[in-house]
Enzyme design. Structure first.
Site, PDB file in Angstrom:
ATOM      1  N   GLY A  74      -4.240   2.329  -2.555  1.00 48.30           N
ATOM      2  CA  GLY A  74      -4.606   1.317  -1.573  1.00 48.30           C
ATOM      3  C   GLY A  74      -5.308   0.152  -2.245  1.00 48.30           C
ATOM      4  O   GLY A  74      -4.698  -0.878  -2.539  1.00 48.30           O
ATOM      5  N   PRO A  94       0.660   5.860  -0.161  1.00 52.81           N
ATOM      6  CA  PRO A  94      -0.258   6.944   0.217  1.00 52.81           C
ATOM      7  C   PRO A  94      -1.367   7.149  -0.835  1.00 52.81           C
ATOM      8  O   PRO A  94      -2.517   7.389  -0.486  1.00 52.81           O
ATOM      9  CB  PRO A  94       0.662   8.169   0.293  1.00 52.81           C
ATOM     10  CG  PRO A  94       2.023   7.614   0.578  1.00 52.81           C
ATOM     11  CD  PRO A  94       2.075   6.256  -0.039  1.00 52.81           C
ATOM     12  N   ARG A 112     -25.228 -11.173  35.300  1.00 54.78           N
ATOM     13  CA  ARG A 112     -25.742  -9.818  35.525  1.00 54.78           C
ATOM     14  C   ARG A 112     -27.245  -9.856  35.849  1.00 54.78           C
ATOM     15  O   ARG A 112     -28.034 -10.362  35.052  1.00 54.78           O
ATOM     16  CB  ARG A 112     -25.496  -8.978  34.263  1.00 54.78           C
ATOM     17  CG  ARG A 112     -26.083  -7.591  34.300  1.00 54.78           C
ATOM     18  CD  ARG A 112     -25.309  -6.685  35.241  1.00 54.78           C
ATOM     19  NE  ARG A 112     -25.826  -5.325  35.212  1.00 54.78           N
ATOM     20  CZ  ARG A 112     -25.526  -4.420  36.135  1.00 54.78           C
ATOM     21  NH1 ARG A 112     -24.720  -4.726  37.143  1.00 54.78           N
ATOM     22  NH2 ARG A 112     -26.013  -3.201  36.053  1.00 54.78           N
ATOM     23  N   THR A 125       0.830  -1.211   0.000  1.00 56.44           N
ATOM     24  CA  THR A 125       0.000   0.000   0.000  1.00 56.44           C
ATOM     25  C   THR A 125       0.864   1.260   0.000  1.00 56.44           C
ATOM     26  O   THR A 125       1.893   1.318   0.675  1.00 56.44           O
ATOM     27  CB  THR A 125      -0.901   0.005   1.264  1.00 56.44           C
ATOM     28  OG1 THR A 125      -1.654  -1.203   1.269  1.00 56.44           O
ATOM     29  CG2 THR A 125      -1.834   1.191   1.275  1.00 56.44           C
ATOM     30  N   GLU A 136      -5.959  -5.778   3.811  1.00 50.94           N
ATOM     31  CA  GLU A 136      -5.973  -6.999   2.979  1.00 50.94           C
ATOM     32  C   GLU A 136      -7.187  -7.032   2.058  1.00 50.94           C
ATOM     33  O   GLU A 136      -7.773  -8.084   1.823  1.00 50.94           O
ATOM     34  CB  GLU A 136      -5.992  -8.241   3.868  1.00 50.94           C
ATOM     35  CG  GLU A 136      -4.750  -8.416   4.676  1.00 50.94           C
ATOM     36  CD  GLU A 136      -3.631  -8.975   3.830  1.00 50.94           C
ATOM     37  OE1 GLU A 136      -3.902  -9.556   2.764  1.00 50.94           O
ATOM     38  OE2 GLU A 136      -2.472  -8.816   4.230  1.00 50.94           O
TER      39      GLU A 136
END
Ligand code: FAD
Length: 390
Positions: A142, A139, A274, A137, A369
């Site tokens: 992606g 900047p 609870r 990747t 991924e």
């Protein structure tokens, strides 16, 4: 009840071999001993527990499926998957570190590397004496890594490498980086860049609200002279990088399942203990609906993982099959984590319980991924023959 016992509603244990169960219980014990007691504090401080790297090496979590002659564990894909399931019960960031070392560093060296590269790097990586990272990747690129700008020029006895990589797991602490870059003909190749090479620096990314206990960073490559013997000789084109991603995505499908199992178990026990309106909250129908749906989703994800692992053992799992499992299992893990968070009320947002950390972590797991939507479009292309994402 021990929070780390598996929900195993469809008796999947009957399908596992003794070796699988041994690996699972060894890693489960390790996670209880070494990860669970410290990881919340590290996440709060946004610090990776570096001492775990050598410990992962010791328990055989690095290079689990690599043959033993290179220091690996020689395990099958189900054992590897169960290992990642257990580690992600502890924390998705710890599983990320292990996934990167296995699938994105050792796998490409083993699959695309020269004999010398395998002998030089794999044993140290397996022991945790060396840690690696994987730089794909950038900047500006992606989901579309084919547009990468990082490039190298061939010189007499080295390659001159320039560019930068962003959002790289393990980058700030890695000894080596597998860097994907284009040659002067625009063809993607893989290079092994070592810390200490002039012009190679790493910066840590701070301010993350997710995977806080994982170390993420940037690779800066400025006129780095990479020796020619550091090119992966058998890695040609983006498809080689994608093959690595297939390995990692397979492990992520198991890992996300582990996070879901942990959130379910914590919520189930909490609901039984609870008391509100003089009854355990587990006695209310809406709470039972949540638990029933969680168990259904987890059981489906377990079956997907097991079958995908068997296909992988036969080297038959396709990219689209892996996309389906990665996408599905993260989706269900996020749903389980969100419902678990609701069930714990205010306690759901507290670091006293692991739920909110898992929930925030899973947001990254759903993006890295290949994003949730990109995996949907990979399936769309498989179904129709028409890739909608290009
Ligand atoms: P973009 O590609 O800009 O996408 C933004 C949005 O647009 C997404 O919702 C996406 O689905 C959507 N989108 C993009 N294209 C299309 C399309 N064609 N059709 C429909 N929707 C589209 N990378 C590495 O190389 N190595 C690592 O070790 C690594 N570790 C990471 C660790 C963390 C914690 C994180 C958060 C990321 C990591 N990544 C790593 C990067 C990760 O793989 C990318 O973030 C991911 O591929 C998405 O790229 P992007 O962030 O640039 O988003």
């Amino acid at each position: 009840v021990d929070s780390f016992e598996s929900p195993d509603f469809y008796c999947l244990d009957d399908l596992l071999m003794a070796e699988h169960k041994l690996v699972r219980s060894a890693v489960r014990d390790f996670v209880k001993r070494e990860i669970t007691p410290i990881v919340e504090e590290h996440a709060q401080r946004a610090e990776f527990p570096v001492q775990l790297v050598q410990k992962f090496g010791k328990i055989g979590a690095f290079g689990a499926t690599i043959p033993t002659e290179f220091g690996g564990g020689g395990l099958d894909q189900i054992s590897y998957g169960l290992m990642l399931q257990e580690i992600e019960r502890g924390d998705s960031g710890m599983r990320s570190c292990v996934s990167v070392q296995n699938s994105l560093v050792m796998y490409p060296i083993y699959t695309f590397g020269s004999e010398e590269q395998k002998r030089k790097y794999l044993p140290g990586l397996a022991k945790g004496e060396l840690l690696g990272c994987f730089g794909l990747t950038e900047p500006n690129h992606g989901s579309d890594p084919g547009g990468m700008e990082t490039n190298f020029i061939e010189r007499s006895d080295y390659y001159l490498l320039n560019g930068s990589k962003l959002w790289i797991t393990n980058a700030p602490i890695a000894d080596i980086a597998i860097v994907w870059a284009k040659n002067d003909q625009g063809k993607v190749r893989g290079l092994i860049v070592e810390r200490g090479m002039e012009g190679f620096t790493t910066n840590e990314i701070t301010n993350k609200w997710s995977l806080r206990a994982s170390s993420t960073g940037e690779l800066v490559l400025q006129d780095v002279r990479v020796p020619k013997e550091n090119m992966l000789p058998e890695a040609f084109g983006l498809k080689s990088a994608i093959k690595c991603l297939d390995q990692a995505r397979y492990g992520i499908a198991w890992g996300a399942l582990g996070a879901a199992m942990e959130c379910y178990e914590v919520a189930r026990r909490y609901a039984l203990e609870r008391i509100q309106f003089n009854k355990p909250i587990a006695s209310f129908q809406l709470v039972q609906k949540k638990l029933a749906e969680m168990l259904t989703a987890i059981t489906q994800a377990q079956l997907l993982c097991w079958r995908l692992g068997m296909l992988k053992n036969e080297d038959k799992a396709t990219t689209a099959q892996i996309s389906l499992a990665k996408r599905n299992n993260i989706e269900i893990a996020l749903q389980v984590a969100r419902e678990a968070r609701q069930m714990l009320g205010a306690m759901g947002i507290s670091g006293e319980y692991p739920i909110m950390r898992h929930l925030m972590n899973l947001e990254s797991v759903s993006t890295y991924e290949g994003t949730h939507d990109i995996h949907l479009l990979i399936l769309g292309a498989e179904i129709t023959g028409i890739p909608a994402y290009k």
